[in-house]
Design a protein around this motif. Structure first.
Motif, PDB file in Angstrom:
ATOM      1  N   LEU A 139     -34.426-113.825  26.528  1.00  0.00           N
ATOM      2  CA  LEU A 139     -33.741-113.878  27.824  1.00  0.00           C
ATOM      3  C   LEU A 139     -34.678-113.450  28.949  1.00  0.00           C
ATOM      4  CD1 LEU A 139     -31.205-114.261  29.565  1.00  0.00           C
ATOM      5  CD2 LEU A 139     -30.602-111.892  29.018  1.00  0.00           C
ATOM      6  N   GLY A 140     -35.437-112.382  28.726  1.00  0.00           N
ATOM      7  CA  GLY A 140     -36.389-111.931  29.737  1.00  0.00           C
ATOM      8  C   GLY A 140     -37.441-112.986  30.034  1.00  0.00           C
ATOM      9  N   GLY A 141     -37.959-113.617  28.991  1.00  0.00           N
ATOM     10  CA  GLY A 141     -38.954-114.677  29.178  1.00  0.00           C
ATOM     11  C   GLY A 141     -38.398-115.861  29.938  1.00  0.00           C
ATOM     12  N   VAL A 142     -37.165-116.242  29.616  1.00  0.00           N
ATOM     13  CA  VAL A 142     -36.528-117.367  30.314  1.00  0.00           C
ATOM     14  C   VAL A 142     -36.297-117.016  31.789  1.00  0.00           C
ATOM     15  CG1 VAL A 142     -34.372-118.683  30.488  1.00  0.00           C
ATOM     16  CG2 VAL A 142     -35.474-118.384  28.260  1.00  0.00           C
ATOM     17  N   LEU A 143     -35.868-115.784  32.059  1.00  0.00           N
ATOM     18  CA  LEU A 143     -35.642-115.377  33.452  1.00  0.00           C
ATOM     19  C   LEU A 143     -36.946-115.336  34.246  1.00  0.00           C
ATOM     20  CD1 LEU A 143     -32.979-112.561  32.991  1.00  0.00           C
ATOM     21  CD2 LEU A 143     -32.627-114.819  34.013  1.00  0.00           C
ATOM     22  N   ILE A 144     -38.002-114.784  33.654  1.00  0.00           N
ATOM     23  CA  ILE A 144     -39.292-114.722  34.349  1.00  0.00           C
ATOM     24  C   ILE A 144     -39.842-116.127  34.573  1.00  0.00           C
ATOM     25  CG2 ILE A 144     -41.710-114.013  34.125  1.00  0.00           C
ATOM     26  CD1 ILE A 144     -40.643-111.510  32.648  1.00  0.00           C
ATOM     27  N   GLY A 145     -39.822-116.949  33.525  1.00  0.00           N
ATOM     28  CA  GLY A 145     -40.312-118.325  33.660  1.00  0.00           C
ATOM     29  C   GLY A 145     -39.489-119.130  34.650  1.00  0.00           C
ATOM     30  N   GLY A 146     -38.167-118.954  34.607  1.00  0.00           N
ATOM     31  CA  GLY A 146     -37.295-119.666  35.545  1.00  0.00           C
ATOM     32  C   GLY A 146     -37.535-119.247  36.982  1.00  0.00           C
ATOM     33  N   ALA A 147     -37.731-117.940  37.201  1.00  0.00           N
ATOM     34  CA  ALA A 147     -38.002-117.455  38.556  1.00  0.00           C
ATOM     35  C   ALA A 147     -39.339-117.979  39.069  1.00  0.00           C
ATOM     36  CB  ALA A 147     -37.985-115.926  38.571  1.00  0.00           C
ATOM     37  N   ALA A 148     -40.346-117.994  38.194  1.00  0.00           N
ATOM     38  CA  ALA A 148     -41.661-118.519  38.594  1.00  0.00           C
ATOM     39  C   ALA A 148     -41.567-120.006  38.918  1.00  0.00           C
ATOM     40  CB  ALA A 148     -42.681-118.275  37.482  1.00  0.00           C
ATOM     41  N   LEU A 149     -40.821-120.738  38.114  1.00  0.00           N
ATOM     42  CA  LEU A 149     -40.640-122.174  38.355  1.00  0.00           C
ATOM     43  C   LEU A 149     -39.879-122.413  39.658  1.00  0.00           C
ATOM     44  CD1 LEU A 149     -41.022-125.062  37.332  1.00  0.00           C
ATOM     45  CD2 LEU A 149     -38.870-124.801  36.070  1.00  0.00           C
ATOM     46  N   LEU A 150     -38.847-121.616  39.898  1.00  0.00           N
ATOM     47  CA  LEU A 150     -38.059-121.753  41.130  1.00  0.00           C
ATOM     48  C   LEU A 150     -38.927-121.489  42.364  1.00  0.00           C
ATOM     49  CD1 LEU A 150     -35.179-122.244  42.239  1.00  0.00           C
ATOM     50  CD2 LEU A 150     -34.850-119.768  42.132  1.00  0.00           C
ATOM     51  N   LEU A 196     -42.114-121.903  42.571  1.00  0.00           N
ATOM     52  CA  LEU A 196     -43.048-123.021  42.693  1.00  0.00           C
ATOM     53  C   LEU A 196     -42.361-124.256  43.270  1.00  0.00           C
ATOM     54  CD1 LEU A 196     -45.901-124.123  42.166  1.00  0.00           C
ATOM     55  CD2 LEU A 196     -45.131-124.751  39.876  1.00  0.00           C
ATOM     56  N   ILE A 197     -41.175-124.578  42.781  1.00  0.00           N
ATOM     57  CA  ILE A 197     -40.471-125.787  43.228  1.00  0.00           C
ATOM     58  C   ILE A 197     -39.949-125.638  44.656  1.00  0.00           C
ATOM     59  CG2 ILE A 197     -38.407-127.198  42.861  1.00  0.00           C
ATOM     60  CD1 ILE A 197     -38.834-126.765  39.845  1.00  0.00           C
ATOM     61  N   VAL A 198     -39.292-124.510  44.929  1.00  0.00           N
ATOM     62  CA  VAL A 198     -38.664-124.324  46.245  1.00  0.00           C
ATOM     63  C   VAL A 198     -39.680-123.932  47.317  1.00  0.00           C
ATOM     64  CG1 VAL A 198     -36.998-122.920  47.531  1.00  0.00           C
ATOM     65  CG2 VAL A 198     -36.427-123.742  45.249  1.00  0.00           C
ATOM     66  N   GLY A 199     -40.580-122.994  46.970  1.00  0.00           N
ATOM     67  CA  GLY A 199     -41.491-122.480  47.981  1.00  0.00           C
ATOM     68  C   GLY A 199     -42.901-123.009  47.895  1.00  0.00           C
ATOM     69  N   GLY A 200     -43.220-123.718  46.803  1.00  0.00           N
ATOM     70  CA  GLY A 200     -44.578-124.204  46.638  1.00  0.00           C
ATOM     71  C   GLY A 200     -45.586-123.090  46.426  1.00  0.00           C
ATOM     72  N   ARG A 201     -45.119-121.957  45.920  1.00  0.00           N
ATOM     73  CA  ARG A 201     -45.967-120.771  45.730  1.00  0.00           C
ATOM     74  C   ARG A 201     -46.091-120.433  44.257  1.00  0.00           C
ATOM     75  NH1 ARG A 201     -48.073-120.488  50.665  1.00  0.00           N
ATOM     76  NH2 ARG A 201     -46.546-120.123  52.275  1.00  0.00           N
ATOM     77  N   ILE A 202     -47.220-119.845  43.882  1.00  0.00           N
ATOM     78  CA  ILE A 202     -47.456-119.360  42.531  1.00  0.00           C
ATOM     79  C   ILE A 202     -46.991-117.908  42.469  1.00  0.00           C
ATOM     80  CG2 ILE A 202     -49.216-118.857  40.783  1.00  0.00           C
ATOM     81  CD1 ILE A 202     -48.830-121.830  41.276  1.00  0.00           C
ATOM     82  N   ALA A 203     -46.240-117.556  41.437  1.00  0.00           N
ATOM     83  CA  ALA A 203     -45.696-116.198  41.305  1.00  0.00           C
ATOM     84  C   ALA A 203     -46.694-115.258  40.650  1.00  0.00           C
ATOM     85  CB  ALA A 203     -44.392-116.231  40.511  1.00  0.00           C
ATOM     86  N   GLY A 204     -47.904-115.218  41.160  1.00  0.00           N
ATOM     87  CA  GLY A 204     -48.910-114.261  40.709  1.00  0.00           C
ATOM     88  C   GLY A 204     -48.772-113.002  41.542  1.00  0.00           C
ATOM     89  N   ILE A 205     -48.430-111.915  40.909  1.00  0.00           N
ATOM     90  CA  ILE A 205     -48.111-110.688  41.638  1.00  0.00           C
ATOM     91  C   ILE A 205     -49.295-110.197  42.472  1.00  0.00           C
ATOM     92  CG2 ILE A 205     -47.236-108.332  41.423  1.00  0.00           C
ATOM     93  CD1 ILE A 205     -45.358-110.662  40.403  1.00  0.00           C
ATOM     94  N   SER A 206     -50.493-110.225  41.899  1.00  0.00           N
ATOM     95  CA  SER A 206     -51.641-109.722  42.661  1.00  0.00           C
ATOM     96  C   SER A 206     -51.887-110.559  43.912  1.00  0.00           C
ATOM     97  CB  SER A 206     -52.897-109.682  41.791  1.00  0.00           C
ATOM     98  OG  SER A 206     -53.207-110.970  41.294  1.00  0.00           O
ATOM     99  N   GLY A 207     -51.712-111.860  43.829  1.00  0.00           N
ATOM    100  CA  GLY A 207     -51.881-112.712  45.006  1.00  0.00           C
ATOM    101  C   GLY A 207     -50.792-112.495  46.037  1.00  0.00           C
ATOM    102  N   ILE A 208     -49.578-112.266  45.559  1.00  0.00           N
ATOM    103  CA  ILE A 208     -48.465-112.012  46.488  1.00  0.00           C
ATOM    104  C   ILE A 208     -48.686-110.696  47.222  1.00  0.00           C
ATOM    105  CG2 ILE A 208     -45.992-111.465  46.587  1.00  0.00           C
ATOM    106  CD1 ILE A 208     -45.625-113.536  44.304  1.00  0.00           C
ATOM    107  N   VAL A 209     -49.078-109.655  46.484  1.00  0.00           N
ATOM    108  CA  VAL A 209     -49.314-108.350  47.109  1.00  0.00           C
ATOM    109  C   VAL A 209     -50.500-108.415  48.060  1.00  0.00           C
ATOM    110  CG1 VAL A 209     -49.991-105.958  46.649  1.00  0.00           C
ATOM    111  CG2 VAL A 209     -48.244-107.042  45.239  1.00  0.00           C
TER     112      VAL A 209
END
Length: 140
Positions: free
Chosen positions: A13-24, A26-39
């Protein structure tokens, strides 16, 4: 060190939530969910609003989950503050040297079949295995 209340279903469940959030993201915002890059982008970029919200969620959600008793984490009492600070510093240095972190390379990069991210993830895993082996932390 032991895993607290590990079950394959919660891990899945945790993996699906993390992967789904990263995909969302990417699709909605066109951004990569890399924490270091976001910070790193919070400093002066004009799009820091979503970055601040993302990081706030990363910090606040665990407080809510652990504070309400919905989740529990292993105690860090066995580790000194200097050791924890050194570990955090080394993770930050490694993230900078690797041009990203496990979330950016391991989740997002591998999902995009990036060769660079596949190599980086293999190096992360190898370094983790070596660290546990050298420090004897894998034995309980």
């Amino acid at each position: 060190m032991t895993i607290v209340n590990f079950t394959p279903w919660t891990a899945l469940l945790g993996g699906v939530l993390i992967g789904g959030a990263a995909l969302l993201l990417l699709i909605v915002g066109g951004r990569i969910a890399g924490i270091s890059g976001i910070v790193a982008g919070i400093g002066g970029l004009p799009d820091k609003g979503w970055r601040l919200a993302f990081v706030a969620g990363l910090v606040l959600v665990p407080f809510v989950l652990f504070g309400s008793g919905l989740a529990e984490a292993p105690s860090l009492d066995a580790f000194s503050w200097p050791r924890l600070l050194l570990a955090g510093l080394l993770v930050g240095i490694g993230t900078r040297l690797g041009n990203g972190c496990t979330s950016g390379h391991g989740i997002c990069g591998m999902g995009r079949l990036s060769l660079r991210s596949m190599v980086a993830t293999l190096v992360f895993i190898a370094a983790g295995i070596a660290t546990v082996g050298l420090l004897g932390m894998g034995v309980s």
